[in-house]
Write a protein that holds these residues in place. Structure first.
Motif, PDB file in Angstrom:
ATOM      1  N   ILE A 324       0.559  -0.959  -0.150  1.00  0.00           N
ATOM      2  CA  ILE A 324       0.094   0.074  -0.310  1.00  0.00           C
ATOM      3  C   ILE A 324       0.882   0.949   0.352  1.00  0.00           C
ATOM      4  O   ILE A 324       1.981   1.287   0.964  1.00  0.00           O
ATOM      5  N   MET A 325       0.879   1.837  -0.640  1.00  0.00           N
ATOM      6  CA  MET A 325       1.675   3.002  -0.884  1.00  0.00           C
ATOM      7  C   MET A 325       1.158   4.443  -0.714  1.00  0.00           C
ATOM      8  O   MET A 325       1.818   4.948  -0.010  1.00  0.00           O
ATOM      9  N   GLY A 326      -0.481   4.518  -0.327  1.00  0.00           N
ATOM     10  CA  GLY A 326      -0.849   5.838  -0.082  1.00  0.00           C
ATOM     11  C   GLY A 326      -1.937   5.680  -0.747  1.00  0.00           C
ATOM     12  O   GLY A 326      -2.711   4.965  -0.967  1.00  0.00           O
ATOM     13  N   GLU A 327      -2.615   7.392  -0.689  1.00  0.00           N
ATOM     14  CA  GLU A 327      -3.546   7.441  -0.989  1.00  0.00           C
ATOM     15  C   GLU A 327      -3.710   8.949  -1.752  1.00  0.00           C
ATOM     16  O   GLU A 327      -3.358   9.624  -0.733  1.00  0.00           O
ATOM     17  N   ASN A 328      -4.300   9.249  -2.684  1.00  0.00           N
ATOM     18  CA  ASN A 328      -4.473  10.264  -2.863  1.00  0.00           C
ATOM     19  C   ASN A 328      -6.518  10.618  -3.218  1.00  0.00           C
ATOM     20  O   ASN A 328      -6.612   9.725  -4.156  1.00  0.00           O
ATOM     21  N   LYS A 329      -7.369  11.714  -3.117  1.00  0.00           N
ATOM     22  CA  LYS A 329      -8.400  12.033  -3.747  1.00  0.00           C
ATOM     23  C   LYS A 329      -9.815  10.867  -3.090  1.00  0.00           C
ATOM     24  O   LYS A 329     -10.060  10.594  -3.781  1.00  0.00           O
ATOM     25  N   GLY A 330      -8.804  10.200  -2.421  1.00  0.00           N
ATOM     26  CA  GLY A 330      -9.486   9.159  -1.277  1.00  0.00           C
ATOM     27  C   GLY A 330      -9.912   7.626  -2.496  1.00  0.00           C
ATOM     28  O   GLY A 330     -10.725   6.575  -1.716  1.00  0.00           O
ATOM     29  N   VAL A 331      -8.447   7.870  -3.543  1.00  0.00           N
ATOM     30  CA  VAL A 331      -8.463   6.386  -3.394  1.00  0.00           C
ATOM     31  C   VAL A 331      -6.840   6.268  -3.266  1.00  0.00           C
ATOM     32  O   VAL A 331      -6.199   6.652  -2.892  1.00  0.00           O
ATOM     33  N   THR A 332      -7.106   4.892  -2.614  1.00  0.00           N
ATOM     34  CA  THR A 332      -6.101   3.898  -2.065  1.00  0.00           C
ATOM     35  C   THR A 332      -4.700   3.770  -4.006  1.00  0.00           C
ATOM     36  O   THR A 332      -5.669   3.206  -4.475  1.00  0.00           O
ATOM     37  N   ILE A 333      -3.929   3.526  -3.175  1.00  0.00           N
ATOM     38  CA  ILE A 333      -2.362   3.439  -4.665  1.00  0.00           C
ATOM     39  C   ILE A 333      -2.074   2.061  -4.178  1.00  0.00           C
ATOM     40  O   ILE A 333      -1.121   2.071  -2.975  1.00  0.00           O
ATOM     41  N   ALA A 334      -1.951   0.512  -4.476  1.00  0.00           N
ATOM     42  CA  ALA A 334      -1.471   0.377  -4.244  1.00  0.00           C
ATOM     43  C   ALA A 334      -0.354  -0.364  -5.047  1.00  0.00           C
ATOM     44  O   ALA A 334      -0.471   0.049  -6.311  1.00  0.00           O
ATOM     45  N   ASP A 335       1.065  -1.527  -4.621  1.00  0.00           N
ATOM     46  CA  ASP A 335       2.135  -2.080  -5.825  1.00  0.00           C
ATOM     47  C   ASP A 335       2.551  -2.613  -5.937  1.00  0.00           C
ATOM     48  O   ASP A 335       2.689  -3.540  -4.888  1.00  0.00           O
ATOM     49  N   ASP A 336       2.424  -3.624  -6.896  1.00  0.00           N
ATOM     50  CA  ASP A 336       2.310  -5.292  -6.729  1.00  0.00           C
ATOM     51  C   ASP A 336       3.695  -5.734  -7.781  1.00  0.00           C
ATOM     52  O   ASP A 336       3.069  -5.235  -9.369  1.00  0.00           O
ATOM     53  N   LYS A 357     -14.198   0.179  -3.531  1.00  0.00           N
ATOM     54  CA  LYS A 357     -15.805  -0.189  -4.177  1.00  0.00           C
ATOM     55  C   LYS A 357     -15.303  -0.548  -6.190  1.00  0.00           C
ATOM     56  O   LYS A 357     -16.019  -1.749  -6.338  1.00  0.00           O
ATOM     57  N   GLN A 358     -14.661  -0.449  -6.302  1.00  0.00           N
ATOM     58  CA  GLN A 358     -13.784  -1.001  -7.163  1.00  0.00           C
ATOM     59  C   GLN A 358     -12.351  -1.000  -7.351  1.00  0.00           C
ATOM     60  O   GLN A 358     -11.601  -0.531  -6.518  1.00  0.00           O
ATOM     61  N   VAL A 359     -11.714  -1.962  -8.263  1.00  0.00           N
ATOM     62  CA  VAL A 359     -10.329  -2.365  -8.116  1.00  0.00           C
ATOM     63  C   VAL A 359     -10.115  -2.156  -9.673  1.00  0.00           C
ATOM     64  O   VAL A 359     -10.295  -2.284 -10.537  1.00  0.00           O
ATOM     65  N   TRP A 360      -8.713  -1.296 -10.143  1.00  0.00           N
ATOM     66  CA  TRP A 360      -8.155  -0.726 -11.259  1.00  0.00           C
ATOM     67  C   TRP A 360      -6.988  -2.158 -11.755  1.00  0.00           C
ATOM     68  O   TRP A 360      -5.952  -1.278 -10.350  1.00  0.00           O
ATOM     69  N   ALA A 361      -6.892  -2.400 -12.602  1.00  0.00           N
ATOM     70  CA  ALA A 361      -5.311  -3.097 -12.842  1.00  0.00           C
ATOM     71  C   ALA A 361      -4.583  -2.264 -13.451  1.00  0.00           C
ATOM     72  O   ALA A 361      -5.083  -1.897 -14.769  1.00  0.00           O
ATOM     73  N   ASP A 446       9.027  -1.282 -14.304  1.00  0.00           N
ATOM     74  CA  ASP A 446       9.540   0.250 -13.352  1.00  0.00           C
ATOM     75  C   ASP A 446       8.243   0.693 -13.277  1.00  0.00           C
ATOM     76  O   ASP A 446       7.768   2.436 -12.698  1.00  0.00           O
ATOM     77  N   VAL A 447       6.991  -0.149 -13.172  1.00  0.00           N
ATOM     78  CA  VAL A 447       5.735   0.317 -12.997  1.00  0.00           C
ATOM     79  C   VAL A 447       5.022   0.899 -11.885  1.00  0.00           C
ATOM     80  O   VAL A 447       4.289   1.981 -11.558  1.00  0.00           O
ATOM     81  N   TYR A 448       6.061   1.074 -10.779  1.00  0.00           N
ATOM     82  CA  TYR A 448       5.925   1.752  -9.920  1.00  0.00           C
ATOM     83  C   TYR A 448       6.393   2.360  -9.529  1.00  0.00           C
ATOM     84  O   TYR A 448       5.423   3.365  -9.201  1.00  0.00           O
ATOM     85  N   LYS A 449       6.551   3.291 -10.701  1.00  0.00           N
ATOM     86  CA  LYS A 449       6.741   5.067 -10.504  1.00  0.00           C
ATOM     87  C   LYS A 449       5.487   5.466 -11.708  1.00  0.00           C
ATOM     88  O   LYS A 449       5.183   6.563 -11.026  1.00  0.00           O
ATOM     89  N   CYS A 450       4.974   4.539 -11.628  1.00  0.00           N
ATOM     90  CA  CYS A 450       3.481   5.277 -11.716  1.00  0.00           C
ATOM     91  C   CYS A 450       2.714   5.177 -10.644  1.00  0.00           C
ATOM     92  O   CYS A 450       1.823   6.532 -10.605  1.00  0.00           O
ATOM     93  N   ALA A 451       2.856   4.175 -10.169  1.00  0.00           N
ATOM     94  CA  ALA A 451       1.905   4.534  -8.736  1.00  0.00           C
ATOM     95  C   ALA A 451       2.328   5.682  -8.179  1.00  0.00           C
ATOM     96  O   ALA A 451       1.301   6.907  -7.572  1.00  0.00           O
ATOM     97  N   LYS A 452       3.885   6.326  -8.182  1.00  0.00           N
ATOM     98  CA  LYS A 452       3.794   8.073  -7.408  1.00  0.00           C
ATOM     99  C   LYS A 452       3.289   8.597  -7.985  1.00  0.00           C
ATOM    100  O   LYS A 452       3.465   9.452  -7.478  1.00  0.00           O
TER     101      LYS A 452
END
Length: 458
Positions: A324-336, A357-361, A446-452
């Motif tokens: 779990i990387m954090g939260e922005n605008k009420g949306v939880t951002i995770a990285d795997d 509510k919904q999961v975004w991949a 390096d998709v973790y950069k997108c999470a950031k």
């Protein structure tokens, strides 16, 4: 498979790493740095690991690979991802200085320990290696460790302990694990991957068989997994232990209770005897299996049963494993790190079981060969998510001789969109995701950069 002699480093003082920021290099750098070797390195890509090596470990790291970077080294180590036409690698080979691949160095390091626990399998290696490392520490065993991801408890991914115990993530890629010296082997699962090298699943199974046979003491394997069972057929002279969900195994769970999708409690049984309760702080059924394999390895290595069971609860995940990387605008951002269909399936099922509510991949396919060969499997598992967004394929060590593109995968997934840059993905996702949603970036590149980027999106 040729092994390097145990005293190979005795006359070496200065070790240079080409690709020092790689996840496979970092733990070896930490171990050898801790032993007092002078370390230098180079890498083409900036990142958190490079920053850590420079600032916390005071290691000189050059960005960009040039012939002069190897100056003064007694040994040069490179990753498998470094191409033969790399100017630094060419200079290294022409210099006369011993130059070896990272897997050879890992094999050497494993030979120094009398109780080396090697964790192998197509999926779950990093989580299980990290979990067992932390369990050993909790049990007072003071292990050394090589983990394929960052473990907060050891301040990185490598650890130099004072005992004869080592925990090592042993990867089957190009048969690298056959260079290790396993005393205890844990086989989590065997699946079709790295087919650009192995060609067939039967060849993969044959390599795992070799790995099991070269183990000196104990083989712990997934008794529910058909391919793992095939791999150990005919293996002799070892103690054989099975784990799985089925009660036919030596170790198995009962009374499983999941809480809020994040925590799990179960009773661990051994040959029909209830050993006690296990509390897990990592999500998903796949982590039940990972924990059972780790507990059985801990017990085989000398931990008491009660210590092994209780220590499993201390582990709260490794870096880039449903982090779990954090939260922005009420949306939880995770990285795997999941980059194989089976891994993505396990991660997305765990995500869907949580109270979002919904999961975004957001998936970055890794290597053209894997994407082409497993295209339909990727399309199937990604649809577990409510929304799928793709980046272009990260080719890494490969050239696109397969003529495969992200669009080919997107076309097989209803409603899927794809973009060329992480900036485009970040803007799209954060303008469409709703408060209460989970966005999880998936991939070993390096998709973790997108999470950031999504966390920083205004």
């Amino acid at each position: 498979m040729t092994h390097i002699r145990k005293d190979f480093l005795n006359d070496k003082k200065h070790i240079h790493f080409i690709g020092i920021g790689g996840s496979g290099m970092f733990p070896l750098v930490q171990i050898l740095h801790g032993m007092g070797y002078y370390i230098t390195g180079s890498d083409n890509n900036p990142g958190d690991t490079i920053d850590f090596e420079r600032e916390k470990m005071d290691i000189p790291v050059v960005l960009g690979q040039k012939a002069e970077n190897i100056k003064g080294a007694d040994l040069i180590v490179h990753t498998a991802a470094i191409m033969d036409d790399n100017p630094e690698l060419i200079a290294a080979r022409e210099s006369g200085v011993p130059t070896i691949e990272r897997a050879d160095l890992l094999g050497l390091v494993t030979s120094w320990f009398d109780n080396c626990v090697c964790i192998c399998g197509t999926h779950g290696k990093t989580t299980t290696t990290a979990m067992l490392t932390q369990m050993f520490m909790e049990c007072g065993m003071d292990p050394s460790a090589v983990v394929g991801g960052k473990l907060p408890a050891i301040g990185g991914s490598g650890r130099l302990g004072k005992s004869d115990i080592m925990v090592c993530e042993a990867c089957e890629f190009e048969d690298h694990f056959l260079k290790c010296h396993p005393d205890i082997a844990v086989i989590l699962n065997v699946d079709a991957d790295h087919l650009e090298y192995f060609k067939t699943l039967d060849n993969i199974i044959a390599s795992f068989h070799k790995f099991a046979q070269m183990t000196t003491k104990t083989v712990i394997y997934n008794g529910d997994d058909i391919n793992s069972c095939k791999a150990v057929e005919g293996v002799t002279g070892k103690k054989m232990i099975t784990f799985g969900m089925d009660e036919k195994n030596d170790y198995y769970p009962k009374n499983i209770v999941h809480k809020d999708g994040r925590h799990t409690r179960y009773s661990l049984y051994y040959h029909g005897e209830n050993l006690g309760e296990v509390l897990l702080n990592v999500p998903g059924d796949h982590n039940i299996l990972n924990s059972i394999s780790a507990i059985s390895a801990a017990i085989e290595s000398g931990c008491s049963v009660s210590q092994a069971l209780s220590s499993a609860s201390v582990f709260e995940g490794a870096g880039r494993r449903f982090e779990i990387m954090g939260e922005n605008k009420g949306v939880t951002i995770a990285d795997d790190y999941g980059h194989h269909p089976a891994e993505i399936e396990a991660t997305l099922k765990a995500a869907k079981a949580m109270e979002y509510k919904q999961v975004w991949a957001v998936h970055q396919p890794f290597t053209y060969s894997r994407t082409a060969m497993l295209l339909d499997d990727f399309a199937r598992v990604l649809q577990i998510a409510d929304h799928v967004v793709l980046s272009e394929i990260m080719g890494s060590r490969e050239k696109n001789t397969y003529n495969i593109y992200a669009k080919d995968l997107a076309d097989k997934i209803p409603g899927c969109v794809w973009f060329e840059t992480f900036e485009e993905i970040s803007k799209y996702v954060m303008s469409h995701a709703q408060p209460g949603d989970l966005v999880i970036t998936l991939g070993c590149g390096d998709v973790y950069k997108c999470a950031k980027l999504m966390l920083a999106e205004k």
